[in-house]
Write a protein that holds these residues in place. Structure first.
Motif, PDB file in Angstrom:
ATOM      1  N   ALA A   1       0.835  -1.358  -0.202  1.00 19.88           N
ATOM      2  CA  ALA A   1      -0.325   0.062   0.477  1.00 19.88           C
ATOM      3  C   ALA A   1       0.270   1.167   0.344  1.00 19.88           C
ATOM      4  O   ALA A   1       0.584   2.719  -0.335  1.00 19.88           O
ATOM      5  CB  ALA A   1      -0.961  -0.195   1.570  1.00 19.88           C
ATOM      6  N   ASP A   2       2.390   0.786   0.739  1.00 26.30           N
ATOM      7  CA  ASP A   2       3.207   2.442   0.745  1.00 26.30           C
ATOM      8  C   ASP A   2       4.605   1.616  -0.279  1.00 26.30           C
ATOM      9  O   ASP A   2       4.560   1.571   0.808  1.00 26.30           O
ATOM     10  CB  ASP A   2       3.305   2.966   2.226  1.00 26.30           C
ATOM     11  N   LYS A   3       4.463   2.217  -1.050  1.00 30.39           N
ATOM     12  CA  LYS A   3       5.276   1.771  -1.729  1.00 30.39           C
ATOM     13  C   LYS A   3       6.723   2.771  -2.118  1.00 30.39           C
ATOM     14  O   LYS A   3       7.615   2.116  -1.799  1.00 30.39           O
ATOM     15  CB  LYS A   3       5.569   2.446  -3.765  1.00 30.39           C
ATOM     16  N   ASP A   4       6.765   3.815  -0.801  1.00 30.64           N
ATOM     17  CA  ASP A   4       7.938   5.100  -1.135  1.00 30.64           C
ATOM     18  C   ASP A   4       8.257   4.097   0.502  1.00 30.64           C
ATOM     19  O   ASP A   4       9.464   3.648   0.102  1.00 30.64           O
ATOM     20  CB  ASP A   4       7.304   6.461  -0.519  1.00 30.64           C
ATOM     21  N   VAL A   5       7.396   3.647   1.221  1.00 25.99           N
ATOM     22  CA  VAL A   5       8.553   2.996   2.613  1.00 25.99           C
ATOM     23  C   VAL A   5       8.774   1.993   2.007  1.00 25.99           C
ATOM     24  O   VAL A   5       9.862   1.620   2.900  1.00 25.99           O
ATOM     25  CB  VAL A   5       6.838   2.310   3.632  1.00 25.99           C
ATOM     26  N   ILE A   6       7.662   0.650   0.936  1.00 25.41           N
ATOM     27  CA  ILE A   6       8.795  -0.498   0.409  1.00 25.41           C
ATOM     28  C   ILE A   6       9.841  -0.464  -0.535  1.00 25.41           C
ATOM     29  O   ILE A   6      10.705  -1.245   0.052  1.00 25.41           O
ATOM     30  CB  ILE A   6       7.643  -1.143  -0.093  1.00 25.41           C
ATOM     31  N   LYS A   7       9.873   0.554  -0.947  1.00 23.11           N
ATOM     32  CA  LYS A   7      11.256   1.036  -1.621  1.00 23.11           C
ATOM     33  C   LYS A   7      12.405   1.732  -0.777  1.00 23.11           C
ATOM     34  O   LYS A   7      13.560   1.187  -1.127  1.00 23.11           O
ATOM     35  CB  LYS A   7      11.341   1.977  -2.544  1.00 23.11           C
ATOM     36  N   GLU A   8      11.798   2.350   0.058  1.00 23.27           N
ATOM     37  CA  GLU A   8      13.599   2.145   0.949  1.00 23.27           C
ATOM     38  C   GLU A   8      13.696   1.495   2.251  1.00 23.27           C
ATOM     39  O   GLU A   8      15.194   1.018   2.205  1.00 23.27           O
ATOM     40  CB  GLU A   8      12.620   3.294   2.104  1.00 23.27           C
ATOM     41  N   LYS A   9      12.715   0.525   1.939  1.00 24.64           N
ATOM     42  CA  LYS A   9      12.845  -0.988   2.876  1.00 24.64           C
ATOM     43  C   LYS A   9      14.240  -1.762   2.156  1.00 24.64           C
ATOM     44  O   LYS A   9      14.968  -2.305   2.056  1.00 24.64           O
ATOM     45  CB  LYS A   9      11.456  -1.350   3.375  1.00 24.64           C
ATOM     46  N   ILE A  10      13.546  -1.815   0.917  1.00 20.77           N
ATOM     47  CA  ILE A  10      14.465  -2.251  -0.268  1.00 20.77           C
ATOM     48  C   ILE A  10      15.372  -2.178  -0.113  1.00 20.77           C
ATOM     49  O   ILE A  10      17.157  -2.220  -0.086  1.00 20.77           O
ATOM     50  CB  ILE A  10      13.720  -2.954  -1.945  1.00 20.77           C
ATOM     51  N   LYS A  11      15.353  -0.990  -0.364  1.00 18.40           N
ATOM     52  CA  LYS A  11      17.153   0.211  -0.097  1.00 18.40           C
ATOM     53  C   LYS A  11      18.125  -0.439   0.837  1.00 18.40           C
ATOM     54  O   LYS A  11      18.978  -0.472   0.275  1.00 18.40           O
ATOM     55  CB  LYS A  11      17.192   1.630  -0.413  1.00 18.40           C
ATOM     56  N   GLU A  12      17.474  -0.179   1.781  1.00 23.99           N
ATOM     57  CA  GLU A  12      17.964  -0.635   3.173  1.00 23.99           C
ATOM     58  C   GLU A  12      18.667  -1.913   2.970  1.00 23.99           C
ATOM     59  O   GLU A  12      20.091  -2.097   3.617  1.00 23.99           O
ATOM     60  CB  GLU A  12      17.372  -0.604   4.335  1.00 23.99           C
ATOM     61  N   PHE A  13      18.164  -2.965   3.096  1.00 18.78           N
ATOM     62  CA  PHE A  13      18.330  -3.987   3.126  1.00 18.78           C
ATOM     63  C   PHE A  13      19.321  -4.012   1.686  1.00 18.78           C
ATOM     64  O   PHE A  13      20.405  -5.190   2.214  1.00 18.78           O
ATOM     65  CB  PHE A  13      17.285  -5.051   2.378  1.00 18.78           C
TER      66      PHE A  13
ATOM     67  N   ILE B   1      18.122  -6.215  -9.315  1.00 18.09           N
ATOM     68  CA  ILE B   1      17.967  -4.376 -10.196  1.00 18.09           C
ATOM     69  C   ILE B   1      16.692  -4.496 -11.321  1.00 18.09           C
ATOM     70  O   ILE B   1      15.657  -3.349 -11.124  1.00 18.09           O
ATOM     71  CB  ILE B   1      18.894  -4.352 -10.751  1.00 18.09           C
ATOM     72  N   TRP B   2      16.808  -5.795 -12.139  1.00 15.43           N
ATOM     73  CA  TRP B   2      15.412  -5.338 -13.238  1.00 15.43           C
ATOM     74  C   TRP B   2      14.295  -5.680 -12.457  1.00 15.43           C
ATOM     75  O   TRP B   2      13.137  -4.656 -13.225  1.00 15.43           O
ATOM     76  CB  TRP B   2      15.658  -6.892 -14.337  1.00 15.43           C
ATOM     77  N   ARG B   3      13.925  -6.211 -11.919  1.00 17.95           N
ATOM     78  CA  ARG B   3      12.620  -6.126 -10.735  1.00 17.95           C
ATOM     79  C   ARG B   3      12.225  -5.262  -9.782  1.00 17.95           C
ATOM     80  O   ARG B   3      10.706  -4.628 -10.021  1.00 17.95           O
ATOM     81  CB  ARG B   3      12.410  -7.591  -9.834  1.00 17.95           C
ATOM     82  N   LEU B   4      12.978  -4.513  -9.781  1.00 19.90           N
ATOM     83  CA  LEU B   4      12.903  -3.212  -8.938  1.00 19.90           C
ATOM     84  C   LEU B   4      12.614  -2.194 -10.448  1.00 19.90           C
ATOM     85  O   LEU B   4      11.536  -1.335  -9.702  1.00 19.90           O
ATOM     86  CB  LEU B   4      14.169  -2.609  -8.486  1.00 19.90           C
TER      87      LEU B   4
END
Length: 575
Positions: free
Chosen positions: A267-279, A394-397
């Motif tokens: 639901a919150d893409k920005d939060v998800i993207k940030e979490k992926i970046k952290e990982f 990277i492609w899936r992102l």
């Protein structure tokens, strides 16, 4: 509003055992396997009701719904099921249907049959796991490399290892089909896991988009008595089919993947993207690389390039300045003979970037990834799986691909709706994006539920699921009790612990907001609870916080057990 025709009712409910298409079922209502499981469960429920001294005229079908809400929902779900067992109500329940975070708890319980025998013990083990935390990084990297070897690898796999595993501290290697024996005997409630088809929802077909997983079958749910559903054997969900024939068998995905698929919280893409970046920053960190023994100079260079490629895609997806990343890539590749073609392409990108539209920029990145892919993936042979994982991620992102699954209905001739048959892959995501509770999967006529115990662990409006379900049912002419939205809106910030909705020839719906005036007291305490247990909180809960959440969820059962018994008894003794 008329329900769109989903499938043609021209195929048999079950093909013969020697028929190559026997893995696919087009039918109205539940499967024969589920009917047998429900019958066996009903016999145990009947015995439990008679032990209460009831003059049972019928065995009511009681469905427990547990909503989404991340780790908050997983903990609260454990508390609800533990307390239902403690007060003697769980043996009156036929179905447990979950969405999003609650499926994390459901998966854990169903993965080991003995956990249902002692839910108090299972709860204590759950608490202990949450305090211990996940295992070492090698387990995570090995899992991701193995997942990336699959052609259906998606961000859901990354979500499994980067979030779900880190929050639940548990890998579940068993599969949903392994529950068939105990669910078939009726010794446990029959489980239903909910997801939705992203393509159908995106194109305004939300009423058709619900996708269910049970121990026996997985697929698009029956909508009404005239619109059949389309299902594949759960053991073959993810295998490749064409024209109804199994052409490539794939192993069934395990409970851990099911947790990630059902609970991807998009639901919150920005939060998800940030979490992926952290990982990914953690994966790329030098200390992590050293632990994984990735220290060869050539290997380090390749990894640095992949890191910058990831940063490029992430920066583009978050509308940042990509030119700086392109300059970094240019610097790393300069002097590397194997990257001369990619380097030339970077120079062209830098020259044209500011003059290009966003769509053109995305195309430039795609072309660049294609040109650099072989150069990045070739090289040292002892770590190709790790580089494959990085490059695929990277492609899936960039494409934002989640829940990629082979479409078992691909080119299936018995289906009228070509949107279901034209794509080789479907993308299944968190059902909380539709309704944060699995009402559509238990309502009549799908499963003929008499009583719904809806435990709502949502953030924000505690009545959003009930209001959304009423609208869903009106759109589909599905029986559902009337709902007074204005009354619920008045109570939203300071709700009671139980709301009962009922009417003629509709199921009784008993709705339990997680945080309420009974277990929390004041409106201020309710606000504080929501703040403490945010859906997107990724830090570890203390044991004190876990115990408080368990107690809040248990109180909603304990304080209303008499009301639940009353409704069950009334339905059981009705002629």
């Amino acid at each position: 509003m008329a329900i769109p025709q989903q499938v043609a009712c021209s195929a048999k409910s079950h093909a013969g055992p020697c028929d190559e298409s026997s893995h696919i079922s087009i039918r109205v209502g539940i499967s024969e396997e589920e009917k047998a499981a429900v019958k066996n469960r009903s016999e145990l429920v009947l015995k439990a009701l008679k032990n209460l001294g009831l003059n049972v005229k019928k065995v009511p079908v009681v469905s427990v719904l547990v909503s989404g809400g991340g780790l908050r929902a997983a903990i609260a779900c454990q508390g609800v099921l533990s307390e239902l067992s403690h007060v003697g109500l769980l043996d009156k329940v036929t179905y447990v249907a979950g969405v999003s975070g609650s499926t994390w708890c459901m998966s854990s319980l169903f993965s080991q049959s003995d956990r249902w025998k002692d839910l108090n013990k299972a709860e204590n083990e759950f608490r202990q796991r949450l305090q211990n935390g996940p295992g070492d990084i090698s387990t995570v990297v090995d899992g991701l490399c193995n997942a990336a070897a699959r052609d259906d690898y998606s961000l859901t796999d990354l979500w499994l290892y980067s979030v779900v595993y880190c929050l639940t501290s548990e890998f579940l290697s068993t599969c949903l089909s392994h529950v068939r024996e105990q669910s078939g005997m009726g010794t446990v409630p029959y489980p239903v896991f909910a997801a939705i088809d992203h393509h159908l929802k995106k194109n305004g077909r939300e009423i058709n988009a619900w996708f269910e997983f049970t121990p026996d079958w997985a697929g698009y749910s029956t909508l009404d008595q005239s619109t059949p559903g389309a299902y594949v054997s759960t053991t073959h969900c993810g295998s490749k089919f064409e024209e109804g024939k199994l052409i490539q068998e794939k192993p069934e995905r395990d409970f851990s993947y099911l947790q990630a698929l059902c609970g991807s919280a998009l639901a919150d893409k920005d939060v998800i993207k940030e979490k992926i970046k952290e990982f990914m920053e953690f994966i790329f960190h030098p200390e992590t690389q050293e632990k994984m023994l990735f220290t060869d100079p050539e290997e380090v260079t390749l990894t640095n390039i992949l890191e910058e490629l990831f940063n490029l895609v992430y920066t583009f997806k978050t509308h940042g300045d990509c030119l700086l990343i392109l300059e970094n890539l240019k610097h790393i590749m300069t002097g590397e003979k194997d990257f001369s073609e990619a380097l030339a392409w970077i120079n062209e990108m830098i020259d044209s970037w500011g003059k290009s539209s966003q769509d053109d920029q995305e195309k430039l990145i795609k072309d660049f990834l294609r040109k650099s892919s072989m150069e990045v993936l070739e090289g040292l042979s002892n770590v190709p799986s790790f580089r494959r994982f990085l490059h695929k991620t990277i492609w899936r992102l960039l494409l934002w691909k989640w829940g990629t699954t082979n479409n078992f209905l691909y080119k299936y001739g018995h289906i009228k709706d070509k949107t279901l048959t034209e794509k080789e892959n479907i993308h299944l995501i968190d059902a909380g994006l539709a309704i944060n509770s699995a009402y559509p999967l238990v309502l009549p006529p799908v499963r003929n539920t008499d009583i719904i115990l809806s435990f709502d662990f949502s953030a924000g409006d505690p009545f959003e699921t009930i209001k959304a379900t009423e609208k869903y049912c009106k759109a589909g002419n599905i029986p559902f009790p009337p709902v007074d939205d204005s009354k619920l809106d008045q109570d939203a910030k300071h709700p009671c612990d139980l709301y009962i909705f009922e009417g003629e020839k509709v199921p009784v719906v008993m709705h339990f907001p997680l945080f309420n005036k009974v277990n929390c007291g004041s409106e201020e305490v309710i606000k504080q609870r929501h703040k403490t247990y945010e859906t997107f909180r990724f830090t570890k809960y203390s044991d004190e916080e876990v115990c408080q959440l368990l107690e809040d969820s248990k109180a909603n059962v304990r304080n209303n057990k008499d009301a639940i018994y009353e409704k069950i008894c009334k339905r059981a003794e009705a002629p």
